[in-house]
Structures are given as C-alpha cells and as structure tokens.
Scaffold this motif. Structure first.
Motif, PDB file in Angstrom:
ATOM      1  N   UNK A 319       0.830  -1.209   0.000  1.00  0.00           N
ATOM      2  CA  UNK A 319       0.000   0.000   0.000  1.00  0.00           C
ATOM      3  C   UNK A 319       0.864   1.259   0.000  1.00  0.00           C
ATOM      4  N   UNK A 320       1.995   1.200   0.695  1.00  0.00           N
ATOM      5  CA  UNK A 320       2.903   2.352   0.768  1.00  0.00           C
ATOM      6  C   UNK A 320       3.466   2.717  -0.605  1.00  0.00           C
ATOM      7  N   UNK A 321       3.580   1.722  -1.489  1.00  0.00           N
ATOM      8  CA  UNK A 321       4.168   1.959  -2.811  1.00  0.00           C
ATOM      9  C   UNK A 321       3.212   2.677  -3.758  1.00  0.00           C
ATOM     10  N   UNK A 322       1.936   2.663  -3.416  1.00  0.00           N
ATOM     11  CA  UNK A 322       0.942   3.263  -4.300  1.00  0.00           C
ATOM     12  C   UNK A 322       1.049   4.782  -4.282  1.00  0.00           C
ATOM     13  N   UNK A 323       0.871   5.365  -5.458  1.00  0.00           N
ATOM     14  CA  UNK A 323       0.913   6.827  -5.555  1.00  0.00           C
ATOM     15  C   UNK A 323      -0.185   7.440  -4.693  1.00  0.00           C
ATOM     16  N   UNK A 324      -1.372   6.839  -4.780  1.00  0.00           N
ATOM     17  CA  UNK A 324      -2.475   7.257  -3.913  1.00  0.00           C
ATOM     18  C   UNK A 324      -2.747   6.119  -2.947  1.00  0.00           C
ATOM     19  N   UNK A 325      -2.508   6.357  -1.690  1.00  0.00           N
ATOM     20  CA  UNK A 325      -2.625   5.309  -0.676  1.00  0.00           C
ATOM     21  C   UNK A 325      -4.069   4.816  -0.574  1.00  0.00           C
ATOM     22  N   UNK A 326      -4.257   3.497  -0.604  1.00  0.00           N
ATOM     23  CA  UNK A 326      -5.623   2.958  -0.509  1.00  0.00           C
ATOM     24  C   UNK A 326      -6.144   3.042   0.923  1.00  0.00           C
ATOM     25  N   UNK A 327      -7.456   3.222   1.094  1.00  0.00           N
ATOM     26  CA  UNK A 327      -8.016   3.206   2.452  1.00  0.00           C
ATOM     27  C   UNK A 327      -8.055   1.769   2.975  1.00  0.00           C
ATOM     28  N   UNK A 328      -7.448   1.532   4.122  1.00  0.00           N
ATOM     29  CA  UNK A 328      -7.437   0.192   4.716  1.00  0.00           C
ATOM     30  C   UNK A 328      -8.046   0.245   6.114  1.00  0.00           C
ATOM     31  N   UNK A 329      -9.134   0.989   6.233  1.00  0.00           N
ATOM     32  CA  UNK A 329      -9.735   1.204   7.550  1.00  0.00           C
ATOM     33  C   UNK A 329     -10.959   0.341   7.815  1.00  0.00           C
ATOM     34  N   UNK A 330     -11.363  -0.484   6.836  1.00  0.00           N
ATOM     35  CA  UNK A 330     -12.476  -1.412   7.057  1.00  0.00           C
ATOM     36  C   UNK A 330     -12.116  -2.770   6.450  1.00  0.00           C
ATOM     37  N   UNK A 331     -12.814  -3.803   6.896  1.00  0.00           N
ATOM     38  CA  UNK A 331     -12.566  -5.140   6.345  1.00  0.00           C
ATOM     39  C   UNK A 331     -12.850  -5.165   4.843  1.00  0.00           C
ATOM     40  N   UNK A 332     -13.893  -4.456   4.444  1.00  0.00           N
ATOM     41  CA  UNK A 332     -14.276  -4.431   3.031  1.00  0.00           C
ATOM     42  C   UNK A 332     -13.184  -3.805   2.161  1.00  0.00           C
ATOM     43  N   UNK A 333     -12.635  -2.659   2.598  1.00  0.00           N
ATOM     44  CA  UNK A 333     -11.613  -1.989   1.785  1.00  0.00           C
ATOM     45  C   UNK A 333     -10.314  -2.792   1.765  1.00  0.00           C
ATOM     46  N   UNK A 334     -10.021  -3.490   2.848  1.00  0.00           N
ATOM     47  CA  UNK A 334      -8.812  -4.324   2.892  1.00  0.00           C
ATOM     48  C   UNK A 334      -8.936  -5.478   1.902  1.00  0.00           C
ATOM     49  N   UNK A 335     -10.086  -6.151   1.913  1.00  0.00           N
ATOM     50  CA  UNK A 335     -10.298  -7.276   0.993  1.00  0.00           C
ATOM     51  C   UNK A 335     -10.299  -6.793  -0.455  1.00  0.00           C
ATOM     52  N   UNK A 336     -10.893  -5.622  -0.697  1.00  0.00           N
ATOM     53  CA  UNK A 336     -10.919  -5.081  -2.055  1.00  0.00           C
ATOM     54  C   UNK A 336      -9.496  -4.809  -2.556  1.00  0.00           C
ATOM     55  N   UNK A 337      -8.665  -4.252  -1.679  1.00  0.00           N
ATOM     56  CA  UNK A 337      -7.274  -3.980  -2.060  1.00  0.00           C
ATOM     57  C   UNK A 337      -6.519  -5.289  -2.300  1.00  0.00           C
ATOM     58  N   UNK A 338      -6.747  -6.262  -1.426  1.00  0.00           N
ATOM     59  CA  UNK A 338      -6.098  -7.567  -1.589  1.00  0.00           C
ATOM     60  C   UNK A 338      -6.508  -8.227  -2.902  1.00  0.00           C
ATOM     61  N   UNK A 339      -7.786  -8.155  -3.226  1.00  0.00           N
ATOM     62  CA  UNK A 339      -8.272  -8.759  -4.472  1.00  0.00           C
ATOM     63  C   UNK A 339      -7.590  -8.134  -5.680  1.00  0.00           C
ATOM     64  N   UNK A 340      -7.446  -6.812  -5.643  1.00  0.00           N
ATOM     65  CA  UNK A 340      -6.776  -6.129  -6.744  1.00  0.00           C
ATOM     66  C   UNK A 340      -5.322  -6.540  -6.876  1.00  0.00           C
ATOM     67  N   UNK A 341      -4.628  -6.613  -5.745  1.00  0.00           N
ATOM     68  CA  UNK A 341      -3.215  -6.998  -5.762  1.00  0.00           C
ATOM     69  C   UNK A 341      -3.043  -8.446  -6.223  1.00  0.00           C
TER      70      UNK A 341
END
Length: 439
Positions: A319-341
């Motif tokens: 997440x730190x490497x992203x130009x725009x940091x993803x929101x990782x403050x909920x279970x839903x946003x964490x899973x969404x980011x993981x799915x993308x990666x």
C-alpha cells in the motif's frame, strides 16, 4: 548531434510521400532509421492525430512536424543513453515489462478470442427486426421463482396477473407484470438473451439478474423496420465483440482466481481494520492514514494462495508503494485492495507462463517507452532547463490572477431524441425502471 538532424531531415523529406499517400495501414513499413532506432508507419499512425485540413500543403506540413518530433525524440534518446541516463530511467520502469505482458495477455486471451462470425452477425440482425412485448415476475429467491413458474405452467399462465402482485418489481407488479414493447439492444442483456430465445406465449424458466430471480413471458411480437444488413453490420459487430470481450475477460479472471486457492484470514483482516486510526485526514479527499502495526501484528498472515502468503506487514508495504494510498480502515476496503493486488499478480503469473514478457510487441513497446523517457530526461537537462520560481512569487501571481483558475459550475446531461411520442414514453418508462439511457 548535427549530423543526426541532417539525416532526420533527409529521411523526413524522402518518406513523406509514402505517409501522405498511403491509403492502407502497413504497420511495419519503415519510415525512418536513426542509428539503431527505427520509426515505422504503425508508430507514426499511433502518434499522428488525423484532422481535416484546408489544403494538402497544411496536411503535409503537420505530418512533417509530427515525424520530425518523433525523429528528435530518437536523437535525444541516443544522446541521453550516451550521457548515462538509460540505467537510471530503467530503474523507474522496473515493473513496466510485467504491465506490458499483462496487456499482451489481454490481447491473446480476450481480444483474439472474441471474434464475431458472419452467422452471428446475421442472427443478431434478424433479432433486431423483431419487437417484443413481454411481462415478468421478479422474486427474491430461486425457490420462490420456481414455485411461481410451476403455478404458471399448471394454469397455462392465466393466473399471471394475479401472481405478478407478488413481484418485487414495484413498477410492474400492479400492471400484471407488463414490460411494454422492447427491441434488441435496448434492454438489459440478461433479459434480452432470454427474451429473444422465447417463442410467442412461452414462459421462461427462472433466471437470475441483478434485480432478483425473473420469470419472463412474451405475449406479443411485431416486425420492426430497420436499416439494411450492410448498414447495421459494423454497429452489430462492435456491440457483439464488446460483449464477447467482457464475458471472455470475466471468465478468464474467474478461472485463474478459482485455481489460485485464495483464502482470507478474517481474524487477521479484522485486526488490521481495527488498527486503522479513526482520525480524519486534514484533506477530505485523502484516504485515512495506513494502520501502524507492531512487529508481531505485522507477521500475521492475511491471505494465502498459490502465490504464497501475504502478511499484514506485506500488505502495508504494498500500500505504501501506491501513488495514492488505498483506504485500509475497514474489512471491506482491505479485501478489495487484496483482491486487486492478487488479481494483478495472478495475471503477471499467467503472462509469465506464456513467456509474454519476451513477446516482440512487449519488447518493442518497452523500448519505445524507455526511449521516450530517456529523451524526456535529456531534453529537461540540456534543451529546456527549468528555472526554479520562488514559491512566494507563485502565490503572489495566483492571488493576482485568481479568476483565471476558477472553474465554472458544470452539469452533465444525457439527451435522447426520439422520432415518436410512443417510443419516447417507452424509453422514459424503462429509464424510470433503472434502465441505462446510454443504451
């Protein structure tokens, strides 16, 4: 450098006739060779913006300007490479070959497989000439829809109006489920595929849509006047190809994901979401700060797959490497980011198994991008060195000319112009039911 410009000018003048007079696009036709670099007609066509010109002379001049710019870029790239810039630029393109390989994977696995046959074109054309009148009942579950379907079959659909009152479609339930008249290409694809397979009076088996479980019946049909097949052919082909590409891409992604044996650890994900700060960022458009973890928390495994494991610390690092940091403050946003990666890594893996990083197109596009970046660095350093302007001077200029930077209020609108009042009312009803005005 001077001799390169002379060579470039000679190439420019001798090859121009081929560019202007070429009616057929021949991508590999060589337009220019500067040292070990080349410019092909395909590259020129990608770069050149076609316009309507008042005269052939102006068209010729504009094409000369475009080709000259491309030659200059090659010259700057050569000079930049000699100046040692290539190695530094390559460091910024570390992941770029993988991205290009994934693009090529899309070309190989989706675009090339989404071909439309003449039979399909003619079959769709015939459907366009049929206008259907249908009615439906939408239920929440398959069990409810199966029950309704059996009741309709048992009573030869004579009880359709009564059963339609059970529909969750509030716009049609009190109108005996009436959908009105519709034509091919002007309704939801899910309904369209089923509707045009039904015979007059036939009731469909329950099928799932984004609205629920649907039971559909065609109660009437009529012929619709349309343009000739040749006139409609290109539109039909582009529509069918787009639909095929969407389905092919979705199926391919589903396939590689299903084989990836992905397992999320909900406990670890919940922990990570709980570590996110609740403080709102100063800028409302910025996502919340990334969670801060202890060493032990960072070791917790978030997800496992055929690619290996991803720990909480790995996730934060990505997440730190992203130009725009993803929101990782909920279970839903964490899973969404993981799915993308994970999806991206699985696609890179699939491309690697096909050796697409070594595909000629990938290598060509990488070298072209590298040359452009090196040329840009060389130009920035030697050709147009940027003068640093003090911040207070920029602020003063902004305050003095603030009206120049104001953005007037804008609103987006879509307009559909229809020949008859009946058709416009039909479209209005479909839009109110949630239909897409763009279709």
């Amino acid at each position: 450098m001077r001799k390169y410009f002379i060579i470039g000018f000679l190439i420019l003048t001798t090859m121009l006739t081929a560019i202007i007079g070429c009616g057929v696009k021949r991508e590999n036709k060589l337009l220019a060779k500067i040292s070990d670099r080349t410019i092909t007609l395909g590259e020129f066509e990608q770069r050149y913006r076609h316009k309507v010109y008042p005269s052939e002379e102006e068209e010729k001049e504009d094409k000369m300007k475009t080709l000259n710019t491309m030659i200059e870029e090659k010259l700057f790239a050569i000079a930049g490479e000699k100046d040692g810039m290539r190695e530094e630029v390559e460091k910024t393109l570390e992941d770029y070959p993988d991205r290009l390989a994934v693009n090529q994977l899309y070309e190989e696995m989706v675009v090339k497989k989404a071909q439309v046959s003449l039979i399909e074109l003619k079959k769709t054309y015939r459907k366009m000439g049929r206008e259907l009148h249908g009615r439906h009942i939408v239920l929440k579950t398959k069990e409810e829809a199966d029950s309704i379907y059996r009741e309709l079959r048992k009573n030869d659909a004579k009880n359709f109006a009564d059963l339609a009152r059970l529909s969750i479609d509030t716009k049609t339930k009190d109108k005996a489920g009436d959908l009105g008249w519709f034509v091919w290409g002007r309704m939801d694809p899910e309904h369209q595929e089923i509707a045009y397979k039904l015979k007059l009076g036939q009731i469909s088996k329950p099928f799932e849509t984004r609205f629920g479980w649907d039971v559909l019946q065609i109660v009437d049909e009529r012929t619709k006047k349309i343009r000739t097949f040749e006139e409609e052919k290109q539109t039909i082909e582009s529509t069918l190809k787009r639909q095929k590409m969407t389905k092919t891409a979705t199926d391919f992604l589903d396939k590689i994901k299903s084989r990836a044996k992905i397992h999320y650890d909900t406990t670890a994900i919940r922990m990570l979401a709980g570590k996110s700060t609740q403080d709102k960022p100063a800028n409302p458009f910025e996502p919340p700060p990334l969670p801060v973890l202890t060493e032990e928390e960072g070791k917790q495994v978030i997800v496992t797959s055929i690619l290996g494991t991803i720990t909480a610390a790995d996730l934060i690092a990505d997440a730190e490497k992203k130009f725009r940091k993803p929101p990782l403050n909920t279970e839903e946003t964490i899973i969404r980011f993981l799915e993308g990666e994970l999806t991206n890594k699985l696609l890179v893996r699939a491309a690697g198994r096909l050796h697409l990083q070594k595909h000629p197109e990938v290598i060509k596009n990488y070298n072209r991008t590298l040359d452009n970046r090196v040329a840009g660095e060389y130009r920035k350093k030697y050709i147009t060195p940027r003068e640093e302007i003090p911040e207070d001077e920029m602020k003063s200029y902004y305050e003095t000319n603030k009206e120049t930077y104001s953005i007037p209020e804008r609103r987006a609108a879509k307009v559909v112009v229809i020949k008859s009042k009946e058709e416009s009312e039909d479209i209005y009803r479909r839009i109110k039911r949630g239909g897409d005005i763009g279709k």
